[in-house]
Design an enzyme around this catalytic site. Structure first.
Site, PDB file in Angstrom:
ATOM      1  N   GLU A 143      67.754 -26.175 -36.659  1.00  0.00           N
ATOM      2  CA  GLU A 143      69.215 -26.393 -36.613  1.00  0.00           C
ATOM      3  C   GLU A 143      69.864 -25.546 -35.520  1.00  0.00           C
ATOM      4  O   GLU A 143      70.755 -24.739 -35.791  1.00  0.00           O
ATOM      5  CB  GLU A 143      69.836 -26.008 -37.971  1.00  0.00           C
ATOM      6  CG  GLU A 143      69.279 -26.753 -39.159  1.00  0.00           C
ATOM      7  CD  GLU A 143      69.726 -26.127 -40.495  1.00  0.00           C
ATOM      8  OE1 GLU A 143      70.486 -25.133 -40.491  1.00  0.00           O
ATOM      9  OE2 GLU A 143      69.306 -26.642 -41.540  1.00  0.00           O
ATOM     10  N   PRO A 144      69.438 -25.685 -34.271  1.00  0.00           N
ATOM     11  CA  PRO A 144      70.030 -24.852 -33.232  1.00  0.00           C
ATOM     12  C   PRO A 144      71.467 -25.275 -32.900  1.00  0.00           C
ATOM     13  O   PRO A 144      71.788 -26.462 -32.889  1.00  0.00           O
ATOM     14  CB  PRO A 144      69.121 -25.097 -32.021  1.00  0.00           C
ATOM     15  CG  PRO A 144      68.543 -26.454 -32.247  1.00  0.00           C
ATOM     16  CD  PRO A 144      68.434 -26.635 -33.742  1.00  0.00           C
ATOM     17  N   GLY A 145      72.301 -24.300 -32.666  1.00  0.00           N
ATOM     18  CA  GLY A 145      73.672 -24.574 -32.230  1.00  0.00           C
ATOM     19  C   GLY A 145      73.905 -23.941 -30.870  1.00  0.00           C
ATOM     20  O   GLY A 145      73.823 -24.573 -29.816  1.00  0.00           O
ATOM     21  N   ARG A 146      74.123 -22.623 -30.895  1.00  0.00           N
ATOM     22  CA  ARG A 146      74.450 -21.868 -29.683  1.00  0.00           C
ATOM     23  C   ARG A 146      73.471 -22.119 -28.529  1.00  0.00           C
ATOM     24  O   ARG A 146      73.887 -22.290 -27.384  1.00  0.00           O
ATOM     25  CB  ARG A 146      74.452 -20.380 -30.028  1.00  0.00           C
ATOM     26  CG  ARG A 146      74.949 -19.502 -28.901  1.00  0.00           C
ATOM     27  CD  ARG A 146      74.692 -18.004 -29.195  1.00  0.00           C
ATOM     28  NE  ARG A 146      74.901 -17.619 -30.552  1.00  0.00           N
ATOM     29  CZ  ARG A 146      76.020 -17.039 -31.023  1.00  0.00           C
ATOM     30  NH1 ARG A 146      77.005 -16.772 -30.214  1.00  0.00           N
ATOM     31  NH2 ARG A 146      76.117 -16.726 -32.294  1.00  0.00           N
TER      32      ARG A 146
ATOM     33  N   ARG B  45      85.854 -15.180 -29.897  1.00  0.00           N
ATOM     34  CA  ARG B  45      84.668 -14.327 -30.057  1.00  0.00           C
ATOM     35  C   ARG B  45      84.900 -12.863 -29.652  1.00  0.00           C
ATOM     36  O   ARG B  45      84.475 -11.964 -30.366  1.00  0.00           O
ATOM     37  CB  ARG B  45      83.469 -14.913 -29.296  1.00  0.00           C
ATOM     38  CG  ARG B  45      83.108 -16.330 -29.722  1.00  0.00           C
ATOM     39  CD  ARG B  45      81.751 -16.794 -29.196  1.00  0.00           C
ATOM     40  NE  ARG B  45      80.679 -16.068 -29.858  1.00  0.00           N
ATOM     41  CZ  ARG B  45      80.004 -15.082 -29.314  1.00  0.00           C
ATOM     42  NH1 ARG B  45      80.253 -14.710 -28.080  1.00  0.00           N
ATOM     43  NH2 ARG B  45      79.077 -14.462 -30.000  1.00  0.00           N
TER      44      ARG B  45
ATOM     45  N   CYS C 111     100.564 -12.327 -29.054  1.00  0.00           N
ATOM     46  CA  CYS C 111     101.181 -11.058 -29.450  1.00  0.00           C
ATOM     47  C   CYS C 111     100.303 -10.294 -30.433  1.00  0.00           C
ATOM     48  O   CYS C 111     100.644 -10.148 -31.611  1.00  0.00           O
ATOM     49  CB  CYS C 111     102.553 -11.337 -30.041  1.00  0.00           C
ATOM     50  SG  CYS C 111     103.545 -12.268 -28.880  1.00  0.00           S
TER      51      CYS C 111
ATOM     52  N   TYR D  66      84.382 -10.544 -32.825  1.00  0.00           N
ATOM     53  CA  TYR D  66      83.075  -9.850 -32.885  1.00  0.00           C
ATOM     54  C   TYR D  66      82.934  -8.776 -31.818  1.00  0.00           C
ATOM     55  O   TYR D  66      81.820  -8.281 -31.612  1.00  0.00           O
ATOM     56  CB  TYR D  66      81.926 -10.852 -32.653  1.00  0.00           C
ATOM     57  CG  TYR D  66      82.005 -12.139 -33.415  1.00  0.00           C
ATOM     58  CD1 TYR D  66      81.880 -12.170 -34.802  1.00  0.00           C
ATOM     59  CD2 TYR D  66      82.156 -13.350 -32.747  1.00  0.00           C
ATOM     60  CE1 TYR D  66      81.929 -13.365 -35.496  1.00  0.00           C
ATOM     61  CE2 TYR D  66      82.200 -14.549 -33.441  1.00  0.00           C
ATOM     62  CZ  TYR D  66      82.093 -14.550 -34.810  1.00  0.00           C
ATOM     63  OH  TYR D  66      82.137 -15.737 -35.480  1.00  0.00           O
TER      64      TYR D  66
ATOM     65  N   GLY E  51      69.943 -20.270 -34.782  1.00  0.00           N
ATOM     66  CA  GLY E  51      70.095 -18.834 -34.568  1.00  0.00           C
ATOM     67  C   GLY E  51      69.549 -18.277 -33.282  1.00  0.00           C
ATOM     68  O   GLY E  51      69.813 -17.110 -32.963  1.00  0.00           O
TER      69      GLY E  51
ATOM     70  N   TYR F  43      80.951 -22.000 -29.937  1.00  0.00           N
ATOM     71  CA  TYR F  43      81.918 -21.244 -30.729  1.00  0.00           C
ATOM     72  C   TYR F  43      83.128 -20.837 -29.884  1.00  0.00           C
ATOM     73  O   TYR F  43      83.706 -19.763 -30.072  1.00  0.00           O
ATOM     74  CB  TYR F  43      81.245 -20.019 -31.380  1.00  0.00           C
ATOM     75  CG  TYR F  43      80.039 -20.419 -32.222  1.00  0.00           C
ATOM     76  CD1 TYR F  43      80.219 -21.145 -33.391  1.00  0.00           C
ATOM     77  CD2 TYR F  43      78.738 -20.125 -31.816  1.00  0.00           C
ATOM     78  CE1 TYR F  43      79.128 -21.555 -34.141  1.00  0.00           C
ATOM     79  CE2 TYR F  43      77.639 -20.528 -32.564  1.00  0.00           C
ATOM     80  CZ  TYR F  43      77.836 -21.235 -33.722  1.00  0.00           C
ATOM     81  OH  TYR F  43      76.767 -21.653 -34.465  1.00  0.00           O
TER      82      TYR F  43
HETATM   83  N1  LLP Z   1      72.390 -23.571 -39.486  1.00  0.00           N
HETATM   84  C1  LLP Z   1      73.232 -22.951 -40.319  1.00  0.00           C
HETATM   85  C2  LLP Z   1      73.083 -23.157 -41.754  1.00  0.00           C
HETATM   86  C3  LLP Z   1      74.231 -22.115 -39.800  1.00  0.00           C
HETATM   87  O1  LLP Z   1      75.052 -21.482 -40.639  1.00  0.00           O
HETATM   88  C4  LLP Z   1      74.356 -21.939 -38.403  1.00  0.00           C
HETATM   89  C5  LLP Z   1      75.385 -21.071 -37.826  1.00  0.00           C
HETATM   90  C6  LLP Z   1      73.454 -22.624 -37.566  1.00  0.00           C
HETATM   91  C7  LLP Z   1      72.482 -23.428 -38.140  1.00  0.00           C
HETATM   92  C8  LLP Z   1      73.515 -22.513 -36.062  1.00  0.00           C
HETATM   93  O2  LLP Z   1      73.299 -21.216 -35.606  1.00  0.00           O
HETATM   94  P1  LLP Z   1      73.197 -20.936 -34.041  1.00  0.00           P
HETATM   95  O3  LLP Z   1      71.967 -21.637 -33.533  1.00  0.00           O
HETATM   96  O4  LLP Z   1      74.419 -21.459 -33.401  1.00  0.00           O
HETATM   97  O5  LLP Z   1      73.102 -19.472 -33.950  1.00  0.00           O
HETATM   98  N2  LLP Z   1      80.835 -17.957 -34.713  1.00  0.00           N
HETATM   99  C9  LLP Z   1      79.689 -17.093 -34.506  1.00  0.00           C
HETATM  100  C10 LLP Z   1      78.396 -17.758 -34.920  1.00  0.00           C
HETATM  101  C11 LLP Z   1      78.409 -18.239 -36.361  1.00  0.00           C
HETATM  102  C12 LLP Z   1      77.153 -18.956 -36.768  1.00  0.00           C
HETATM  103  C13 LLP Z   1      77.305 -19.585 -38.097  1.00  0.00           C
HETATM  104  N3  LLP Z   1      76.181 -20.369 -38.542  1.00  0.00           N
HETATM  105  C14 LLP Z   1      79.672 -16.645 -33.047  1.00  0.00           C
HETATM  106  O6  LLP Z   1      80.529 -17.066 -32.280  1.00  0.00           O
HETATM  107  O7  LLP Z   1      78.819 -15.849 -32.658  1.00  0.00           O
END
Ligand code: LLP
Length: 427
Positions: free
Chosen positions: A283-286, A322, A352, A326, A246, A380
């Site tokens: 659990e970092p993603g972004r 995105r 379209c 959003y 997050g 994303y």
């Molecule tokens: N762990 C869990 C259980 C999650 O559901 C998520 C993201 C993450 C970790 C990773 O979160 P991050 O570090 O990436 O914020 N599509 C949206 C973001 C959706 C996130 C969903 N869950 C966007 O483009 O902003």
């Protein structure tokens, strides 16, 4: 040299040319075609190391939330850096294994795991199931017993804290579908401890995405530690604490804490409450991939108008959802700076739908044929791409040691309908 975004030192303008890891993006776009996602491997590795360094000396595992960008080369990059993975489907499990990820470093999240997905994950031996409901516990127990396995379990608790982010990506509040309510968690842990085929190993939460302050994390951590103490008082041991992902990135003027600052604050709170010995999972993603990537697109038509000027490009909402989904603001930069007057343009795609825009009211000096880069597109972006309007998905290039490597071919229209069947001829 001008750095384009704070926290994205790999993306710079050098003598008018936009570069990633020193590679000229205009040249890359001409070479590989557009739309094109380009990623800096160096930037991804630096981001992972920032988390890992802050955790040195502690038992820990940084599990990359691969939903952010699941290209095999991206997964391979994080696996080689010693990361684990946070997955949410059987498909993601197959991808991680194909990229060389270790099953023992995988946590399996998600509210709707099917029996087949549980079997798949138990067969390879994932590190942990992040379970989100009591019903899921019962199902997992049945599946594990039938396979003669023991499923390691963490409960995803909903700590009911406000992450202060967009409602679609805020997940830790009481009215979200995610996790077990804080008030019910102790009872659900009792159920987990009593069921055959399950072993409680941890606790987890994930309160949202694009979070720009440390305080919601610390509030969530406090709520989790209250539960750890209550659950352990009943004789159920909890080895690891997983605080989810997050952490936000800079798209425009956000100033999120750095990963090492956030982690240091979390560790200080764990220590202060006497939980310094616990294994920490994240659990970092972004924050690992977002500012490591850009989307390159070519200007097709300029359509100045009385009310609005439209800059029509060859990337669309199917490539980068995105903004449409959003109303996300993502920076748009010309790959080559031009002298001349800038106008205000709505940068839109060919799909379209009126919602098909990448940026609104952007001041740009452009002519047809120029390449633009949408910044912060590493997370994303491709992962949420679709084939709407039968648009083949973009190619992906990763810059490795200063050299561009094609890590996904551009799709062909024919492969998009290859699995479809014409009806039999009428008799
Ligand atoms: N762990 C869990 C259980 C999650 O559901 C998520 C993201 C993450 C970790 C990773 O979160 P991050 O570090 O990436 O914020 N599509 C949206 C973001 C959706 C996130 C969903 N869950 C966007 O483009 O902003």
């Amino acid at each position: 040299m001008t750095i384009m975004l704070p926290g994205a030192p790999h993306l710079a303008r050098v003598a008018g040319a936009l570069t990633l890891d020193g590679v000229d993006l205009d040249m890359l776009g001409r070479q590989f075609g557009t739309p094109l996602f380009v990623y800096s491997q160096r930037s991804m590795l630096d981001a992972a190391v920032a988390y890992q360094r802050a955790l040195v000396g502690r038992p820990h595992l940084v599990c990359y939330a691969m939903k952010a960008n699941s290209n095999l080369a991206v997964l391979q990059t994080f696996a080689s850096a010693g990361c684990g993975f946070d997955i949410v489907s059987g498909g993601e499990l197959e991808r991680v294994l194909a990229a060389g990820g270790q099953p023992g470093h995988i946590v399996f999240s998600g509210v709707g795991k099917t029996r087949a997905e549980m079997q798949q994950a138990l067969a390879v031996g994932v590190r942990c199931f992040n379970v989100e409901s009591e019903s899921e516990l019962h199902r997992l127990s049945q599946v594990a017993v039938a396979m003669g396995r023991v499923a390691p379990v963490s409960l995803r608790v909903n700590p009911d804290v406000d992450a202060g982010t967009h409602p679609y990506i805020s997940t830790g509040l009481r009215d979200n579908k995610f996790g077990v309510a804080h008030e019910q968690a102790v009872q659900v842990y009792r159920v987990a401890a009593s069921l055959p085929g399950l072993k409680v190993v941890g606790i987890d939460c994930h309160i949202g995405s694009q979070i720009t302050h440390s305080s919601p994390y610390l509030d969530a951590l406090d709520r989790l530690l209250d539960l750890v103490e209550a659950v352990e008082a009943e004789g159920i041991a909890i080895a690891h604490v997983d605080l989810g992902g997050g952490l936000g990135i800079t798209y425009t003027d956000e100033r999120p804490p750095r990963a090492d600052e956030l982690v240091a604050a979390m560790l200080a709170r764990l220590d202060a409450r006497g939980h310094g010995h616990r294994e920490v999972l994240l659990e970092p993603g972004r924050s690992l991939v977002g500012n490591a990537g850009v989307l390159l697109t070519e200007v097709q038509y300029l359509k100045p108008g009385a009310a609005k000027n439209f800059c029509i490009v060859d990337a669309a909402m199917n490539d980068l959802l995105r903004p449409a989904l959003y109303q996300a603001w993502m920076a748009i930069e010309p790959c080559r700076q031009r002298s001349g007057d800038a106008l205000h343009w709505d940068v839109v795609g060919p799909v379209c739908e009126s919602g098909d825009w990448l940026g609104r009211d952007r001041s740009l000096a452009v002519v047809e044929g120029d390449l633009l880069a949408v910044l912060s597109a590493g997370a994303y972006g491709m992962a949420m791409a679709s084939n709407y309007n039968t648009r083949p998905r973009a190619a992906e290039v990763m810059i490795v040691d200063g050299q561009p490597v094609l890590v996904r071919e551009r799709e062909q229209a024919s492969t998009l309908f290859a699995g479809e069947r014409l009806l039999p001829a009428p008799r």
